[in-house]
Every structure is written in C-alpha cells, then in structure tokens.
Design a protein around this motif. Structure first.
Motif, PDB file in Angstrom:
ATOM      1  N   ALA A   1      83.809  16.662  17.637  1.00 22.61           N
ATOM      2  CA  ALA A   1      84.230  15.265  17.798  1.00 22.61           C
ATOM      3  C   ALA A   1      83.863  14.719  19.170  1.00 22.61           C
ATOM      4  CB  ALA A   1      85.734  15.156  17.573  1.00 22.61           C
ATOM      5  N   ASP A   2      83.962  15.586  20.189  1.00 23.00           N
ATOM      6  CA  ASP A   2      83.703  15.149  21.561  1.00 23.00           C
ATOM      7  C   ASP A   2      82.863  16.218  22.257  1.00 23.00           C
ATOM      8  OD1 ASP A   2      83.756  13.894  24.044  1.00 23.00           O
ATOM      9  OD2 ASP A   2      85.729  14.728  24.572  1.00 23.00           O
ATOM     10  N   PRO A   3      81.570  16.295  21.933  1.00 25.60           N
ATOM     11  CA  PRO A   3      80.733  17.368  22.482  1.00 25.60           C
ATOM     12  C   PRO A   3      80.537  17.234  23.985  1.00 25.60           C
ATOM     13  CG  PRO A   3      79.383  15.786  21.295  1.00 25.60           C
ATOM     14  CD  PRO A   3      80.807  15.406  21.024  1.00 25.60           C
ATOM     15  N   PRO A   4      80.359  18.367  24.682  1.00 27.86           N
ATOM     16  CA  PRO A   4      80.084  18.322  26.120  1.00 27.86           C
ATOM     17  C   PRO A   4      78.649  17.853  26.361  1.00 27.86           C
ATOM     18  CG  PRO A   4      79.879  20.560  25.322  1.00 27.86           C
ATOM     19  CD  PRO A   4      80.370  19.732  24.152  1.00 27.86           C
ATOM     20  N   HIS A   5      78.308  17.621  27.626  1.00 29.17           N
ATOM     21  CA  HIS A   5      76.933  17.235  27.937  1.00 29.17           C
ATOM     22  C   HIS A   5      75.968  18.384  27.655  1.00 29.17           C
ATOM     23  CE1 HIS A   5      79.378  14.583  30.655  1.00 29.17           C
ATOM     24  NE2 HIS A   5      78.566  13.678  30.132  1.00 29.17           N
ATOM     25  N   ILE A   6      76.407  19.606  28.011  1.00 31.34           N
ATOM     26  CA  ILE A   6      75.580  20.806  27.803  1.00 31.34           C
ATOM     27  C   ILE A   6      76.389  21.795  26.975  1.00 31.34           C
ATOM     28  CG2 ILE A   6      74.363  22.715  28.912  1.00 31.34           C
ATOM     29  CD1 ILE A   6      74.068  20.964  31.408  1.00 31.34           C
ATOM     30  N   LEU A   7      75.837  22.193  25.849  1.00 31.89           N
ATOM     31  CA  LEU A   7      76.512  23.152  24.975  1.00 31.89           C
ATOM     32  C   LEU A   7      75.674  24.420  24.901  1.00 31.89           C
ATOM     33  CD1 LEU A   7      78.901  23.708  23.055  1.00 31.89           C
ATOM     34  CD2 LEU A   7      77.466  22.829  21.191  1.00 31.89           C
ATOM     35  N   LEU A   8      76.293  25.553  25.221  1.00 31.82           N
ATOM     36  CA  LEU A   8      75.629  26.852  25.196  1.00 31.82           C
ATOM     37  C   LEU A   8      76.082  27.593  23.946  1.00 31.82           C
ATOM     38  CD1 LEU A   8      76.561  27.747  28.888  1.00 31.82           C
ATOM     39  CD2 LEU A   8      74.588  26.428  28.120  1.00 31.82           C
ATOM     40  N   THR A   9      75.140  27.997  23.106  1.00 36.87           N
ATOM     41  CA  THR A   9      75.536  28.570  21.829  1.00 36.87           C
ATOM     42  C   THR A   9      74.519  29.595  21.347  1.00 36.87           C
ATOM     43  OG1 THR A   9      76.360  27.978  19.628  1.00 36.87           O
ATOM     44  CG2 THR A   9      74.422  26.788  20.419  1.00 36.87           C
ATOM     45  N   THR A  10      74.719  30.100  20.126  1.00 34.13           N
ATOM     46  CA  THR A  10      73.848  31.092  19.501  1.00 34.13           C
ATOM     47  C   THR A  10      73.245  30.493  18.226  1.00 34.13           C
ATOM     48  OG1 THR A  10      75.698  31.984  18.213  1.00 34.13           O
ATOM     49  CG2 THR A  10      75.267  32.992  20.377  1.00 34.13           C
ATOM     50  N   PRO A  11      72.214  31.114  17.653  1.00 37.77           N
ATOM     51  CA  PRO A  11      71.623  30.568  16.421  1.00 37.77           C
ATOM     52  C   PRO A  11      72.635  30.414  15.289  1.00 37.77           C
ATOM     53  CG  PRO A  11      70.153  32.185  17.373  1.00 37.77           C
ATOM     54  CD  PRO A  11      71.424  32.250  18.165  1.00 37.77           C
TER      55      PRO A  11
ATOM     56  N   ASP B   1      63.991  32.802  12.560  1.00 36.78           N
ATOM     57  CA  ASP B   1      63.675  31.932  11.422  1.00 36.78           C
ATOM     58  C   ASP B   1      64.824  30.960  11.148  1.00 36.78           C
ATOM     59  OD1 ASP B   1      61.161  33.326  10.687  1.00 36.78           O
ATOM     60  OD2 ASP B   1      62.515  34.987  10.298  1.00 36.78           O
ATOM     61  N   GLN B   2      66.050  31.481  11.194  1.00 38.23           N
ATOM     62  CA  GLN B   2      67.223  30.635  10.999  1.00 38.23           C
ATOM     63  C   GLN B   2      67.291  29.548  12.072  1.00 38.23           C
ATOM     64  OE1 GLN B   2      71.042  32.326  12.112  1.00 38.23           O
ATOM     65  NE2 GLN B   2      71.998  31.472  10.286  1.00 38.23           N
ATOM     66  N   LEU B   3      67.017  29.923  13.316  1.00 36.17           N
ATOM     67  CA  LEU B   3      67.064  28.966  14.418  1.00 36.17           C
ATOM     68  C   LEU B   3      66.039  27.854  14.234  1.00 36.17           C
ATOM     69  CD1 LEU B   3      67.927  27.987  17.213  1.00 36.17           C
ATOM     70  CD2 LEU B   3      66.325  29.644  18.209  1.00 36.17           C
TER      71      LEU B   3
END
Length: 788
Positions: A89-99, A136-138
């Motif tokens: 709903a309120d994403p940060p400016h930079i989001l660090l994540t995985t595939p 491939d998923q990414l």
C-alpha cells in the motif's frame, strides 16, 4: 556512471570489493535527492536474504549521514505479514527483495499501483541467479514490471561472469539490447594450497587431517571464513575444529539449515568483529561485506572456478586489495583438482555450462501468478513472456500447451475439478475459475524446492528452535540417538507435532545429520584442465606424494588424455574390475554406471555393482570386458536411459519437483505444509497415472527434459562420447592401478541385481554337491538364501 545514455539495460562486471553495488545505487540516491517523490523508485534483487539485509545496513549509512529523506526496506520470506501488506500500500523508495518475493508481489491485484512509478531494477550477483530456475522466474517477473512501467531500466551486477553476452541476452527484454561494461579487474588474488604435515587420505570429504593447520591459520588472521561444499561437511568440520580449539577462539557456524535466529546472531557477531572464524556453506559466498574478513579457506575441491572466485572475494572486501585464500583438498585426487583450479584463477578462466531455453514448469507457474493478479489476455501475456530473455524462443504452441495445462490439468486430468483452475470469459479474457484459489497459488510461489525437513527444537514448552533436519533422517532416529546441528551434539527425544525435540548431550560421538545442501559436480572446463595437467612430464607444483602417485599410474598403466577415454580392466578380490575415466562430473558418471551395467547385463557380462566419482566409474562383476567400444555407443546408451528412467525413482523425484513448480502439486495448503511423505505419495500416484494413460502429458515432457538436464546429466555423457569417438585406450592389467585404488574406498556403492546372482548361486550349489554328495535338489533347498 550507471545512468548513462539511453541504455535501458546495463551489465556491470566489476571485481569483488570494487564498489559495484554502491555504483548501482548512486543514480537512485542522486535522483531521489534532486527530485524527492513518493512511491517505489528502485527495486534491488538479491539471491540471498542475508545479502539483502547486508545491503540495507550498508545503504542506510550514507543515507542517514547525509540526512536524505529516502526510505529503504527489505522484503523476504523473513518479513512479517503486517509489514509486507503495508509495503504494497505504501512502498518505500528502495525495496530490497528476492526473486520469490518479487514474483509474489506481482501476483496481487494492486501490483499495477505498487509498481506504477518504478524507474530502476538492480540485480545483484546476477550470475548466481542465471544458473537456476530462479533466474527464469525473475526475468518473467521483470517482463511483467516492464509492461507496467515501459521506461524501466535494468542494471545487472556481478564479479564472476564467464559469458557476458549470455547474461546480457538473459537481461534483455524484447528488442532492447544490454550494454556490457567492464570495470578495472583490480589485483589478482593471493591464493594457494595449504600445505600440511599430514598427508591427505585417499578418499573422503571431511579434511579432518587439516584441522591443526587450519586452526593455526585462524590464529594468524583477524577473521577467517571456512567454506564447505555441503552442510553435513560444515557441521562435521566445525565439530572437529571446536574439539581442537584449545585456546577457546570464538568460532561460529552458518548454513541454510540453521534457525534464522542463530544465523542472524552469527551475522551480527561477524559484523561486530567478535568471531575469529566462521565455518559456512554457500549461504555466505555472495556479495556480503563482512569487513574484517582477511582470509578465506575453501575445504574440499571447489568443483567450479567461478564459485571459487566468488568465495575468495569475501576476504579483504575492498577495492585494490588482493583477496587472500587457501585451498584445502579433502583427499589425494582433490590435490590435483585444486592445482588445476589455482591455474584457472590465475588465467582468469571462469567456467560455466551454457544456458538452455527457459523451463516450461516455471512458465506454467507464471501463468497462474498472472491469473491471480486479475483477468488476462492470452495474446498479450504470450507477447510479454516471449519478450523475456530465457523465453525468446518460446513458440505459441508451447505457450498454449502451458495455458491449457493451467486451465484443465491436461488430457488425463481434465475430468477432475481440482485442476481446472482457469476459465475463458465471454470477452476473451482468462481468469481464475475460483477467485479463492489465488491464495493457494501465492502460498506455493517459488522455484526453490526445499528438501523435506522437520524443525528441530529444544524439548520443553517454548523450546528455542535450532534449525531443520531431513525428514528421512529424522525417521531413522530412535530415542537416545545423537546428531550434530549448529555445531552442538543433541540427543533425540521424540517427534511432537512434526517437530523434532532434542536435549543437550555432549558426551557421545554424534550420529551426523545428513543435510542435503547442494552437491556440486566438477565443471567441464576444470575437468579439461585436469586432463591437460596429466600430460606434463613432471609435476613440480604438486606435493611429492601426489606427483609420485601419478608417475606410478603412468608406469603401471597410463594417464587419461584429452580427447580420449581411458578404460582399465583388472582382477581384484575375486571379481573382474572395469574402470572408465570419463571426467564428466558425479551425476553423469553415476548415470554412466547405471547405463554401462545395463549394457553389460544385456551382453552377458554379469555385472554386480558400481561406484562413481567426478572422474571415474568403477564396475565389478564376474566376467572381464574384452572390447569396451560397444558399451559406449551413445545411441544404445540413450535407449537404455529411456527404458531405465520410465519407472525409476529419479524420474518420480524430478516429476514431483516440476509438478510442484508448475502448480499441479501444492506443498502449502491452508497455511499448513504437507509433509514430504504426503507430497511424495500424491506425486507418485499422479506420475504412475500419467505414465500409463497420458505419457505425452506436458508434465511428463518437462520431467524428461529436466531429468536429462539435471539429475542424470546425460548431456555430459553425450558430450564425452562425441569428444572421444572411437579413441578408447583399453588397458588390460593384472592388478589394481594407482588411479583406480581410491575408488575402492568410495561410499555409495550401487548393487546390480542380475544374472550374476543366479550364476553365483549355481556355482555354490555345484560346490556343495561335490563336497557333500547330496543331490542337486537337496542342496538347492539348503542354499535358497546364500549371503554374498
């Protein structure tokens, strides 16, 4: 630098510690400082949760010091549900994540709003993702984002890319091209083999002989990372290292089977500089900056030069500081492999297998993910997916077959409602047949197939978690058995609500937990280097005992050569021995053993069993092989493989993996995870049904492709046969050769139940008849069960 020109896609290849990650973020920090805004600006993709957390720590330092109004958050499997929901709903400016987390984000109805303003994607350690289905998923998920935000720019980062053009093609979308930028490679690493007073054993993978020498190196350095190729080896080595640690040096252990809390505790201690050594696996070999690490030790042959370069880059992780590393071979042959790897590192010769087309089980999962996010147009989805790098060659017929599978389950399963997941609306859009199934799809997103594991906790109400062990290993335990986990000896007390309960027990020799982890095979390029090394007249770079061993092999038989196949036949222990030095990697040599014994059985040679390593397959039986050439006919081997695979456990295991990824089998259901036994039973029933009634079902096609490419690695057998042709050197000898001797010490012997059993029984009957004077009928009754 990385925001240059109009390039929508850029691959930056820079040495470890060269600042490539920060360079990837600089345009983001600059852009958000000059033009502050709300919403998601940059998405950072990491192959490891630990790496995402590490990047967040390092990124927050300059942001906080400069007082920049930039929010940075991570989102992984460890992130709480409440926080994940708020991030949508309120994403940060930079989001660090995985595939996996990114794929899950694209499955929600509000994905278009979440990613509406995204401008930049940073893919760290892209080479690691490119080697598996996670890549491939990414790329399919990024294709979705590219559709939502057409001006999105991609940046791939890596220090170890053996084929930059292949990675560039993987990163590209549609007609765009990926620009490749090479940074200054920096100084060569300081890497050598650890010399010890003790001679390595002939076989085994524990390297216990090197414990005193390793401990001495730990004492001489600030922080040492001690890498292992498997979790079980890491546990055993840590236990032995701790027993020898008379000075009480602070030492930790880190691998993927340990509880999250324990891993984070070790990571925090490393960051604070409180540990002198960390015994670890691949959980720490990617991109993480631990500051004071000044030595890396690789225990066991690295198997892959690229992986070795990545691991040694953890030491002196800063620009223009040479990494320092030591290789510790676990046995005599690994000395040769380590020397070959050292030469490859010095020559900057990285290795890697060529990528095949994107797998279709991942494609099926992505179609379901797209349906979970809302109705879709098949033409538009095909255009989007076929624009992704791994699926450039995807035909419309292949896409339609995957779509039909997702909608009906396929021909043999279309009568069952549980696999009818999609339906076509009157307006031509596809949607979920039951909107409630979106939750089940999300619960099963991902391509990482965990081994079937059970949680391990201290016994008692609220007992602290320790980690996980394999379900099969847990089933073999009885009360009182002890095993290692997290470097501690624990006593098995029982199973309660699918949780293994344990107590402390420091007085017994442990029964080792058999963590699966990742079992690496020696790469093709490294095998070729070993074969070239064999051709030297002398080996001054090898220890004397190893050089003498190879010289004796050359004297008694010969050494394997590039472009040729060495085969040895000799008697030993009352059996005829047959050794093929294929150097095709463990999976391929194991498969070769299965196929050769099948061929030998057809030819009446009565094989009794085999054992395989990365470089050779040893077969024993009753008859000697006069002419090995017919055994290596590739067409006959492949025909034998087809027959062997059809009803084999390898195929059933491969089917379960692909069927789970494709969405046919659900591991998570209603918040509960099926046990491995439950998943195996349901997948085996499905496999047997499809094999009988619909052998050309899409999942059966995928299963065969995956088995050939992965578990049995037949492509390397085919490559070996093509490389060798009819150039087979058959040495018929009167005794065991030096190069074959270690094979007799290898574990994992596979028996062959065939004509040899009957012949041995008949010989035993004849012998007893001559000794006792009994009739053949009487003797047969007495010897109906002869132990051998």
């Amino acid at each position: 630098m990385l925001d240059r020109a109009a390039s929508p896609s850029l691959l930056l290849i820079a040495p470890t510690g060269g600042g490539k990650t920060l360079a990837g973020f600089l345009p983001t920090l600059s852009g958000l400082t000059e033009k502050p805004r709300d919403g998601l600006h940059t998405l950072y993709i990491s192959p490891l949760k630990a790496l995402a957390a590490d990047i967040r720590r390092n990124l927050l330092v300059p942001i906080e010091e400069a007082g920049l109004p930039i929010r940075v958050e991570d989102r992984t499997g460890d992130t709480s549900y409440t926080r994940k929901r708020r991030q949508r709903a309120d994403p940060p400016h930079i989001l660090l994540t995985t595939p996996e987390s990114l794929a899950l984000l694209t499955s929600y109805e509000d994905a278009a709003r979440t990613f509406a303003g995204i401008e930049r994607i940073i893919i760290d350690e892209i080479h690691a993702l490119a080697e598996s289905k996670r890549g491939d998923q990414l790329m399919l998920a990024l294709a979705r984002l590219q559709t939502l935000a057409p001006n999105l720019r991609r940046v791939g980062l890596s220090a170890t890319v053996e084929d930059p053009d292949a990675i560039a093609r993987l990163m590209s979308f549609g007609d765009t091209t990926t620009e490749i930028l090479h940074a200054d490679p920096g100084p060569d690493p300081d890497i050598r083999m650890l010399r010890t007073e003790e001679t390595p054993p002939w076989a085994g993978g524990g390297a216990a002989y090197a414990i005193p020498a390793v401990l001495e190196q730990v004492k001489q350095h600030k922080t040492t990372l001690i890498f292992h190729n498997t979790r079980a080896q890491a546990e055993i080595f840590f236990h032995n290292l701790w027993l020898a640690n008379e000075d009480g040096l602070p030492i930790g252990i880190h691998h993927g089977s340990l509880d999250r809390g324990q891993r984070e505790k070790v990571e925090a201690a490393m960051v604070a500089g409180k540990l002198r050594a960390i015994v670890c696996t691949g959980s720490l070999d990617l991109g993480i900056d631990w500051g004071d690490v000044d030595l890396v030790i690789q225990v066991g042959a690295p198997k892959n030069v690229k992986r070795l370069v990545q691991r040694i880059g953890r030491a002196n992780h800063r620009y223009n500081a040479p990494s320092k590393a030591l290789l510790v071979p676990a046995n005599r042959f690994e000395i040769v492999e380590c020397v070959a790897a050292l030469e490859a590192v010095k020559a900057h010769d990285l290795d890697g297998e060529p990528r095949g087309p994107g797998p279709r089980d991942v494609l099926c999962q992505h179609i379901l993910i797209a349906a979970a996010s809302g109705p879709f147009d098949a033409d538009a989805l095909y255009a989007e997916m076929s624009a992704a790098g791994p699926y450039r060659g995807l035909s419309r017929a292949q896409f339609d077959a995957c779509l039909d599978f997702c909608a009906t389950g396929g021909y043999a399963l279309r009568a069952y409602d549980q696999w009818k997941r999609l339906q076509l609306r009157p307006d031509g859009l596809w949607q979920l047949r039951d909107p409630r199934s979106a939750t089940r799809i999300r619960q099963n997103v991902g391509t990482i197939q965990d081994t079937d594991t059970l949680k391990v906790r201290w016994k008692g109400r609220g007992g602290a978690p320790l980690g996980e062990i394999e379900e099969g290993f847990a089933a073999s335990l009885t009360k009182g058995d002890t095993f290692l986990i997290g470097g501690q000896i624990v006593r098995y007390e029982g199973l309660r609500e699918l949780t293994v309960e344990v107590t402390r027990d420091a007085h017994k020799k442990p029964k080792i937990a058999t963590f699966m982890g990742t079992k690496f095979a020696t790469s093709t390029q490294l095998s070729e280097r070993i074969l070239r090394l064999f051709q030297q007249e002398t080996w001054p770079e090898l220890p004397d005992h190893t050089a003498q061993w190879l010289a004796l092999q050359r004297e008694r038989s010969r050494l394997p050569e590039p472009g040729r196949l060495l085969v040895e036949s000799f008697p030993h222990d009352g059996r005829e021995q047959f050794v093929a030095y294929g150097f095709a990697g463990r999976n391929a040599m194991q498969t070769l053993g299965l196929l050769l014994t099948k061929r030998m059985e057809e030819m009446g040679l009565a094989p009794m069993g085999f054992v395989a390593t990365d470089y050779a397959t040893l077969i024993w039986g009753l008859d000697s092989v006069a002419d090995p050439a017919p055994l290596f006919d590739v067409a006959a081997l492949e025909a034998g493989l087809d027959g062997w695979l059809a009803g084999n456990a390898v195929m059933k295991r491969t089917f379960r993996t692909s069927a789970t990824i494709a969405g046919l089998i659900e591991r998570q259901l209603g918040g509960q995870r099926k046990t491995g036994r439950q998943a195996t039973m349901s997948s085996d029933i499905l496999y047997d049904t499809l094999l009988k009634y619909d052998p050309d079902h899409l999942l059966m096609q995928i299963t065969r492709e995956e088995a050939m490419r992965g578990l049995v690695d037949f492509s390397r057998i085919r490559e070996m046969c093509a490389r060798v042709g009819n150039r087979i050197d058959h040495m018929q000898l009167d005794r065991v050769t030096p190069l074959a001797a270690p094979l007799f010490l290898e574990p994992g012997r596979v028996p062959v139940n065939g004509s040899a059993d009957q012949r041995l029984l008949e010989e035993e009957v004849t012998r007893l008849m001559s000794e006792s004077g009994l009739s053949e009928v009487e003797v047969t009754k007495k010897t109906w069960r002869v132990p051998f």
